[in-house]
Design a protein around this motif. Structure first.
Motif, PDB file in Angstrom:
ATOM      1  N   ASN A  81       0.822  -1.223   0.000  1.00  0.00           N
ATOM      2  CA  ASN A  81       0.000   0.000   0.000  1.00  0.00           C
ATOM      3  C   ASN A  81       0.854   1.272   0.000  1.00  0.00           C
ATOM      4  OD1 ASN A  81      -1.850  -2.008   0.583  1.00  0.00           O
ATOM      5  ND2 ASN A  81      -3.004  -0.783   2.050  1.00  0.00           N
ATOM      6  N   CYS A 108      -1.210  -2.537  -3.888  1.00  0.00           N
ATOM      7  CA  CYS A 108      -1.717  -3.385  -2.801  1.00  0.00           C
ATOM      8  C   CYS A 108      -0.917  -4.684  -2.733  1.00  0.00           C
ATOM      9  CB  CYS A 108      -3.199  -3.676  -2.975  1.00  0.00           C
ATOM     10  SG  CYS A 108      -3.592  -4.801  -4.308  1.00  0.00           S
ATOM     11  N   THR A 158     -10.545   1.813   0.123  1.00  0.00           N
ATOM     12  CA  THR A 158      -9.435   2.686  -0.206  1.00  0.00           C
ATOM     13  C   THR A 158      -9.390   3.788   0.843  1.00  0.00           C
ATOM     14  OG1 THR A 158      -9.629   2.327  -2.587  1.00  0.00           O
ATOM     15  CG2 THR A 158      -8.578   4.374  -1.887  1.00  0.00           C
ATOM     16  N   THR A 185       0.241   6.396   3.508  1.00  0.00           N
ATOM     17  CA  THR A 185      -0.260   5.255   2.743  1.00  0.00           C
ATOM     18  C   THR A 185       0.307   3.939   3.280  1.00  0.00           C
ATOM     19  OG1 THR A 185       1.448   5.763   1.087  1.00  0.00           O
ATOM     20  CG2 THR A 185      -0.803   6.489   0.628  1.00  0.00           C
ATOM     21  N   THR A 200      -1.932   2.615   6.031  1.00  0.00           N
ATOM     22  CA  THR A 200      -3.328   2.250   5.752  1.00  0.00           C
ATOM     23  C   THR A 200      -3.526   0.745   5.914  1.00  0.00           C
ATOM     24  OG1 THR A 200      -2.928   1.999   3.358  1.00  0.00           O
ATOM     25  CG2 THR A 200      -3.637   4.172   4.139  1.00  0.00           C
ATOM     26  N   THR A 201      -2.439   0.002   5.748  1.00  0.00           N
ATOM     27  CA  THR A 201      -2.497  -1.448   5.973  1.00  0.00           C
ATOM     28  C   THR A 201      -2.942  -1.748   7.399  1.00  0.00           C
ATOM     29  OG1 THR A 201      -0.714  -1.752   4.359  1.00  0.00           O
ATOM     30  CG2 THR A 201      -1.113  -3.573   5.901  1.00  0.00           C
ATOM     31  N   LYS A 223      -7.620  -1.838   1.606  1.00  0.00           N
ATOM     32  CA  LYS A 223      -7.134  -2.515   0.399  1.00  0.00           C
ATOM     33  C   LYS A 223      -5.968  -1.755  -0.188  1.00  0.00           C
ATOM     34  CE  LYS A 223      -7.171  -5.531  -2.926  1.00  0.00           C
ATOM     35  NZ  LYS A 223      -6.731  -6.913  -2.624  1.00  0.00           N
ATOM     36  N   ASN A 224      -6.089  -0.420  -0.200  1.00  0.00           N
ATOM     37  CA  ASN A 224      -5.000   0.416  -0.698  1.00  0.00           C
ATOM     38  C   ASN A 224      -5.101   1.801  -0.082  1.00  0.00           C
ATOM     39  OD1 ASN A 224      -7.367   0.970  -2.433  1.00  0.00           O
ATOM     40  ND2 ASN A 224      -5.974   2.324  -3.557  1.00  0.00           N
TER      41      ASN A 224
END
Length: 423
Positions: free
Chosen positions: A132, A142, A200, A220, A223-224, A229-230
């Protein structure tokens, strides 16, 4: 359409897509490392037993291989995986192999931007959950499991369910003592570690516009940790110049439509943000650094794809310069190119003069594998991205996630420290 929908529509040959559509998308580039690579090789071996042809990859020039998690090898299994990966690279003619001890190498998620390997608007998949990270360049990025990565490497395509998009807007520029790590910890604290599940997470607003590209990468990356997802940020002129500086030739940037839809919009005012820490054992278990000033620590770790980019080392060095660390402090640049720049700019000397240790690029301590794992009851403040039980070592150790500024200030005092409170 928003930017993620536009990228997936283009990659699947459709005029438009909507959330929950299932598309079969062309892949622009793919990555495996010394953990996922051997996993993919096992899938290849199973396919061969069933008579499926695995003699050629879809495009060896669009695949790169990184050695990062278990280098330098600490035991025989890791060494065997490196050898297995090397034979795989040779067999299939993969030319971009970032090999430990042979010029440029480093953490895969750092190489993707440090080497300009992914461009805005592309679809990039990797055999690692933190893929991500590279969405900060305006790409759909991703992570995939071994079986899906094997399919991609043979066919150059894979299916996706189009995710719904959460939009996080940052209004105003972050102050000097607040970093992107503080913002993303605040966000995960607000929405929880399942708050972005298969969504997202897109970032925008005047604060994101003002943010350096490498700081955006921290957003970013994590975000995981919210299950997304991304993560993605629309590319702008800063992105373009960053990629050119790192040897890439960016194409035309993909932008969202003016009437793009988002399932939910969150707004944050930069003026209200302060240095944050995620306490054991979850990134959502947040507290202001100042509220944890009584927490004594044994180790400070400034490393990983989240916290050892060039800008992270510069931030940490600004705090440490002229001080001595009072606890074990490890500084592990995320790539050889970053280590060299840090040497050229005097940062390595600053860390060494303070009493810190400099390590070679690796994911080792971040994932509790080697190169400085924590012992029972040890407490660490770390610029990494995960702190579940045992993540950085013994199941009874504790990891507090923080920005490079907080980690550096804490290294000096020996307890969790807001950089504003450093004398």
């Amino acid at each position: 359409m928003n930017i993620t929908e536009k990228i997936l529509a283009h990659a699947s040959g459709k005029n438009s897509v909507s959330p929950d559509d299932v598309v079969f998308a062309d892949i622009d580039c793919a990555m495996v490392h010394d953990v996922s690579g051997p996993g993919v090789i096992k899938v290849f071996e199973k396919l061969e037993k069933h008579g499926i042809d695995t003699s050629k990859l879809w495009n060896p020039n669009k695949i790169w291989v990184a050695e990062d998690h278990f280098v330098p090898s600490a035991e025989k299994t890791s060494a065997a995986n490196i050898t297995k990966l090397e034979k795989f690279v040779t067999k299939y003619g993969i030319t971009r192999h970032f090999k430990y001890g042979l010029g440029q190498y480093g953490i895969c998620h750092t190489l993707s931007h440090e080497e300009g390997l992914v461009l805005p608007g592309q679809v990039y998949v990797g055999g690692d959950s933190h893929t991500n990270t590279t969405g900060a360049l305006g790409a759909f990025a991703c992570g995939l499991g071994h079986t899906d990565m094997a399919y991609v490497m043979l066919n150059g395509r894979i299916w996706f369910k189009v995710p719904e998009t959460l939009l996080f807007k940052l209004n105003g520029e972050l102050s000097d003592h607040v970093m992107a790590k503080d913002l993303i910890l605040q966000i995960i604290g607000d929405i929880g570690t399942d708050g972005g599940a298969y969504n997202t997470m897109q970032f925008a607003g005047s604060g994101i516009d003002a943010m350096p590209v490498e700081e955006r990468i921290t957003l970013t990356n994590m975000t995981t940790e919210a299950g997304a997802k991304n993560g993605i940020i629309e590319a702008d002129e800063k992105t373009r110049q960053y990629l050119i500086k790192h040897g890439a030739k960016p194409n035309d940037t993909v932008h969202a439509d003016s009437d793009a839809e988002y399932v939910k919009v969150y707004e944050y005012d930069a003026v209200n943000l302060e240095p944050m820490v995620a306490k054991p054992f979850s990134p959502q278990n947040i507290a202001p650094a100042r509220d944890l000033a009584s927490v004594e620590i044994n180790k400070a770790y400034i490393g990983s794809c989240t916290g050892a980019k060039m800008s992270d080392l510069e931030a940490a060095a600004r705090i440490i310069k002229g001080h001595k660390v009072s606890i074990r402090t490890e500084v592990v640049p995320a790539a050889i190119s970053i280590l060299k720049k840090a040497m050229d700019r005097g940062l390595i000397q600053t860390f060494l003069d303070a009493g810190a240790l400099i390590g070679s690029p690796t994911c080792g301590a971040c994932c509790g594998a080697h190169m400085g794992v924590l012992g029972a009851e040890e407490v660490c403040v770390s610029t990494t991205n995960r702190n579940f039980p045992g993540r950085m070592g013994h199941i009874e150790s504790q990891t507090y996630l923080a920005s490079p500024l907080v980690a550096a200030a804490s290294a000096i005092t020996g307890r969790i420290t807001d950089p504003r409170d450093l004398a």
